[in-house]
Write an enzyme that holds these catalytic residues in place. Structure first.
Site, PDB file in Angstrom:
ATOM      1  N   LEU A   1      52.028 -37.383  20.047  1.00 32.81           N
ATOM      2  CA  LEU A   1      51.682 -37.856  18.712  1.00 32.81           C
ATOM      3  C   LEU A   1      52.812 -37.564  17.752  1.00 32.81           C
ATOM      4  O   LEU A   1      53.479 -36.520  17.854  1.00 32.81           O
ATOM      5  CB  LEU A   1      50.390 -37.183  18.231  1.00 32.81           C
ATOM      6  CG  LEU A   1      49.173 -37.354  19.137  1.00 32.81           C
ATOM      7  CD1 LEU A   1      47.930 -36.844  18.426  1.00 32.81           C
ATOM      8  CD2 LEU A   1      48.988 -38.805  19.559  1.00 32.81           C
TER       9      LEU A   1
ATOM     10  N   GLY B   1      50.533 -35.652  23.589  1.00 30.63           N
ATOM     11  CA  GLY B   1      50.005 -37.010  23.647  1.00 30.63           C
ATOM     12  C   GLY B   1      50.653 -37.854  24.740  1.00 30.63           C
ATOM     13  O   GLY B   1      50.021 -38.773  25.275  1.00 30.63           O
TER      14      GLY B   1
ATOM     15  N   ASN C   1      50.758 -29.095  25.402  1.00 34.11           N
ATOM     16  CA  ASN C   1      51.314 -27.892  24.767  1.00 34.11           C
ATOM     17  C   ASN C   1      50.774 -27.651  23.367  1.00 34.11           C
ATOM     18  O   ASN C   1      51.371 -26.895  22.590  1.00 34.11           O
ATOM     19  CB  ASN C   1      52.839 -28.011  24.726  1.00 34.11           C
ATOM     20  CG  ASN C   1      53.313 -29.236  23.940  1.00 34.11           C
ATOM     21  OD1 ASN C   1      52.670 -30.271  23.982  1.00 34.11           O
ATOM     22  ND2 ASN C   1      54.399 -29.107  23.221  1.00 34.11           N
ATOM     23  N   GLU C   2      49.644 -28.255  23.031  1.00 35.52           N
ATOM     24  CA  GLU C   2      49.108 -28.172  21.674  1.00 35.52           C
ATOM     25  C   GLU C   2      49.085 -26.761  21.090  1.00 35.52           C
ATOM     26  O   GLU C   2      49.460 -26.562  19.934  1.00 35.52           O
ATOM     27  CB  GLU C   2      47.684 -28.764  21.611  1.00 35.52           C
ATOM     28  CG  GLU C   2      47.634 -30.272  21.454  1.00 35.52           C
ATOM     29  CD  GLU C   2      47.940 -31.027  22.732  1.00 35.52           C
ATOM     30  OE1 GLU C   2      48.245 -30.395  23.761  1.00 35.52           O
ATOM     31  OE2 GLU C   2      47.885 -32.267  22.700  1.00 35.52           O
TER      32      GLU C   2
HETATM   33  N1  CO8 Z   1      56.800 -36.362  16.408  1.00 33.41           N
HETATM   34  C1  CO8 Z   1      57.725 -36.666  15.490  1.00 33.41           C
HETATM   35  N2  CO8 Z   1      59.048 -36.500  15.675  1.00 33.41           N
HETATM   36  C2  CO8 Z   1      59.445 -36.004  16.854  1.00 33.41           C
HETATM   37  C3  CO8 Z   1      58.526 -35.652  17.863  1.00 33.41           C
HETATM   38  C4  CO8 Z   1      57.138 -35.852  17.612  1.00 33.41           C
HETATM   39  N3  CO8 Z   1      56.213 -35.570  18.503  1.00 33.41           N
HETATM   40  N4  CO8 Z   1      59.216 -35.181  18.922  1.00 33.41           N
HETATM   41  C5  CO8 Z   1      60.514 -35.231  18.580  1.00 33.41           C
HETATM   42  N5  CO8 Z   1      60.666 -35.727  17.331  1.00 33.41           N
HETATM   43  C6  CO8 Z   1      61.926 -35.965  16.613  1.00 33.41           C
HETATM   44  C7  CO8 Z   1      62.779 -34.709  16.520  1.00 33.41           C
HETATM   45  O1  CO8 Z   1      62.387 -33.903  15.442  1.00 33.41           O
HETATM   46  C8  CO8 Z   1      64.150 -35.297  16.338  1.00 33.41           C
HETATM   47  O2  CO8 Z   1      64.275 -35.724  14.999  1.00 33.41           O
HETATM   48  P1  CO8 Z   1      65.680 -35.678  14.246  1.00 33.41           P
HETATM   49  O3  CO8 Z   1      66.613 -36.537  15.060  1.00 33.41           O
HETATM   50  O4  CO8 Z   1      65.379 -36.198  12.887  1.00 33.41           O
HETATM   51  O5  CO8 Z   1      66.101 -34.230  14.250  1.00 33.41           O
HETATM   52  C9  CO8 Z   1      64.117 -36.547  17.210  1.00 33.41           C
HETATM   53  O6  CO8 Z   1      62.723 -36.853  17.371  1.00 33.41           O
HETATM   54  C10 CO8 Z   1      64.727 -36.331  18.588  1.00 33.41           C
HETATM   55  O7  CO8 Z   1      64.148 -35.171  19.179  1.00 33.41           O
HETATM   56  P2  CO8 Z   1      65.004 -34.107  20.008  1.00 33.41           P
HETATM   57  O8  CO8 Z   1      66.360 -33.944  19.417  1.00 33.41           O
HETATM   58  O9  CO8 Z   1      64.185 -32.880  20.184  1.00 33.41           O
HETATM   59  O10 CO8 Z   1      65.159 -34.920  21.396  1.00 33.41           O
HETATM   60  P3  CO8 Z   1      65.335 -34.342  22.863  1.00 33.41           P
HETATM   61  O11 CO8 Z   1      65.681 -35.516  23.711  1.00 33.41           O
HETATM   62  O12 CO8 Z   1      66.243 -33.148  22.871  1.00 33.41           O
HETATM   63  O13 CO8 Z   1      63.881 -33.801  23.276  1.00 33.41           O
HETATM   64  C11 CO8 Z   1      61.490 -33.921  23.414  1.00 33.41           C
HETATM   65  C12 CO8 Z   1      62.811 -34.693  23.389  1.00 33.41           C
HETATM   66  C13 CO8 Z   1      61.400 -33.110  24.688  1.00 33.41           C
HETATM   67  C14 CO8 Z   1      60.363 -34.941  23.359  1.00 33.41           C
HETATM   68  C15 CO8 Z   1      61.440 -32.970  22.195  1.00 33.41           C
HETATM   69  O14 CO8 Z   1      61.751 -33.715  21.039  1.00 33.41           O
HETATM   70  C16 CO8 Z   1      60.125 -32.309  21.972  1.00 33.41           C
HETATM   71  O15 CO8 Z   1      59.784 -31.370  22.657  1.00 33.41           O
HETATM   72  N6  CO8 Z   1      59.344 -32.794  20.969  1.00 33.41           N
HETATM   73  C17 CO8 Z   1      58.105 -32.222  20.579  1.00 33.41           C
HETATM   74  C18 CO8 Z   1      57.025 -32.742  21.428  1.00 33.41           C
HETATM   75  C19 CO8 Z   1      55.708 -32.148  21.050  1.00 33.41           C
HETATM   76  O16 CO8 Z   1      55.509 -30.955  21.050  1.00 33.41           O
HETATM   77  N7  CO8 Z   1      54.761 -33.035  20.732  1.00 33.41           N
HETATM   78  C20 CO8 Z   1      53.467 -32.624  20.381  1.00 33.41           C
HETATM   79  C21 CO8 Z   1      52.861 -33.582  19.440  1.00 33.41           C
HETATM   80  S1  CO8 Z   1      51.142 -33.150  19.145  1.00 33.41           S
HETATM   81  C22 CO8 Z   1      50.227 -34.165  20.178  1.00 33.41           C
HETATM   82  O17 CO8 Z   1      50.750 -35.053  20.795  1.00 33.41           O
HETATM   83  C23 CO8 Z   1      48.745 -33.965  20.351  1.00 33.41           C
HETATM   84  C24 CO8 Z   1      48.137 -33.439  19.125  1.00 33.41           C
HETATM   85  C25 CO8 Z   1      46.647 -33.296  19.212  1.00 33.41           C
HETATM   86  C26 CO8 Z   1      46.102 -32.953  17.845  1.00 33.41           C
HETATM   87  C27 CO8 Z   1      44.898 -32.138  17.887  1.00 33.41           C
HETATM   88  C28 CO8 Z   1      44.636 -31.490  16.518  1.00 33.41           C
HETATM   89  C29 CO8 Z   1      43.195 -31.136  16.305  1.00 33.41           C
END
Ligand code: CO8
Length: 260
Positions: A66, A111, A135-136
């Site tokens: 997400l 997500g 990993n929430e």
């Molecule tokens: N949302 C928004 N932006 C993101 C996300 C995301 N999920 N993931 C990465 N980005 C952004 C980064 O901040 C970065 O932005 P910028 O270039 O402006 O600095 C850009 O995308 C590129 O990211 P990286 O440099 O980190 O790229 P890598 O290729 O090195 O890594 C990964 C890619 C592995 C995907 C890494 O970005 C990562 O680990 N991202 C976080 C993923 C994560 O933890 N997602 C969880 C989202 S929560 C969810 O999906 C379920 C929520 C359920 C809610 C329940 C509540 C009640």
């Protein structure tokens, strides 16, 4: 196809490949979720489409899950709209009559993992740099019950309990070991392996397979279907809390620092 989705539909095999191409990391924003739902709806209605392979056009990432920015600093109304779209995507995928295969050619956290788990079969690139999992808790948030149940239905109760409490992201070999993915292949063979597997699944008598799939997933789907409004309220109340907003802010800062 649309702006962030490229759909290759092979009319002779009845298989569509949906390539996610929402830069940089296929994070699921409200717009992207809406696009995905519209595409899924069309494919589901199309008698000529019996199988769907989901994959990514972005390097190294299947989907980052997400879009965190959709959950940060947004109005309750907007959060509710966003969550409704998340529900909709899950309902469409988990309840699909098509054979669905996730061709996971990169990292697939949260997500992204949920999306993969909705599929009938998961093939992942055997690259130890990639990881997959719910990993929430690492973001200070809690996977909702239907995320949890999708995982229980995939890897069982104990693996899910450990995964969710620790917010684990698994390397491909570990993911295979607990059954979170079904097969690992070299990176350049993910799509061809998915196509091969699809042929096998499409050879099964279709109606029997569809009813069986529905039997396996029905109770989980019904639980969300009959509780959608409450689930939205629950999400909105939770995510708009100041303490949760703070956790998300810290997590985003951590992501940026990891980069530097
Ligand atoms: N949302 C928004 N932006 C993101 C996300 C995301 N999920 N993931 C990465 N980005 C952004 C980064 O901040 C970065 O932005 P910028 O270039 O402006 O600095 C850009 O995308 C590129 O990211 P990286 O440099 O980190 O790229 P890598 O290729 O090195 O890594 C990964 C890619 C592995 C995907 C890494 O970005 C990562 O680990 N991202 C976080 C993923 C994560 O933890 N997602 C969880 C989202 S929560 C969810 O999906 C379920 C929520 C359920 C809610 C329940 C509540 C009640």
């Amino acid at each position: 196809s649309s702006a962030n989705l490229k759909v290759d539909h092979d009319q002779t095999t009845g298989v569509a490949v949906m390539h996610m191409q929402s830069p940089p990391v296929n994070s699921l924003s409200l717009d992207f979720l809406t696009e995905i739902c519209i595409t899924l709806e069309k494919l589901e209605m199309d008698k000529g489409c019996r199988g769907l392979i989901i994959t990514s056009s972005q390097p190294k990432v299947f989907s980052a899950g997400l879009d965190i920015l959709e959950m940060y600093g947004k109005s309750p109304e907007r959060c509710g709209e966003f969550w409704k779209a998340v529900q909709e995507m899950w309902l469409k995928l988990y309840g699909s009559n098509m054979v669905t295969i996730a061709a996971i050619n990169g990292s697939s956290p949260a997500g992204g993992c949920l999306m993969s788990m909705t599929c009938d079969y998961r093939i992942m690139a055997d690259n130890p740099r990639y990881s997959i999992g719910l990993n929430e808790t690492m973001l200070g948030i809690v996977a909702p019950f239907w995320f949890k149940e999708t995982m229980v239905n995939t890897v069982g109760h104990r693996n899910t309990e450990i995964s969710l409490e620790l917010g684990l992201l698994y390397k491909p070999a570990e993911a295979l070991n607990i059954g979170l993915v079904d097969q690992l292949v070299p990176e350049d063979q993910v799509l061809s392996a998915a196509t091969q597997t699809m042929t096998k699944w499409l050879a099964i008598p279709e109606h029997a397979r569809q009813i069986t799939k529905s039997m396996m997933r029905k109770s989980t789907i019904e639980k969300l279907r009959s509780n959608r409004e409450a689930d939205i309220q629950n999400f909105v109340n939770f995510i708009t809390k100041e303490s949760i907003q703070k956790s998300l802010r810290m997590y985003m800062e951590m992501l940026k620092q990891k980069k530097a």
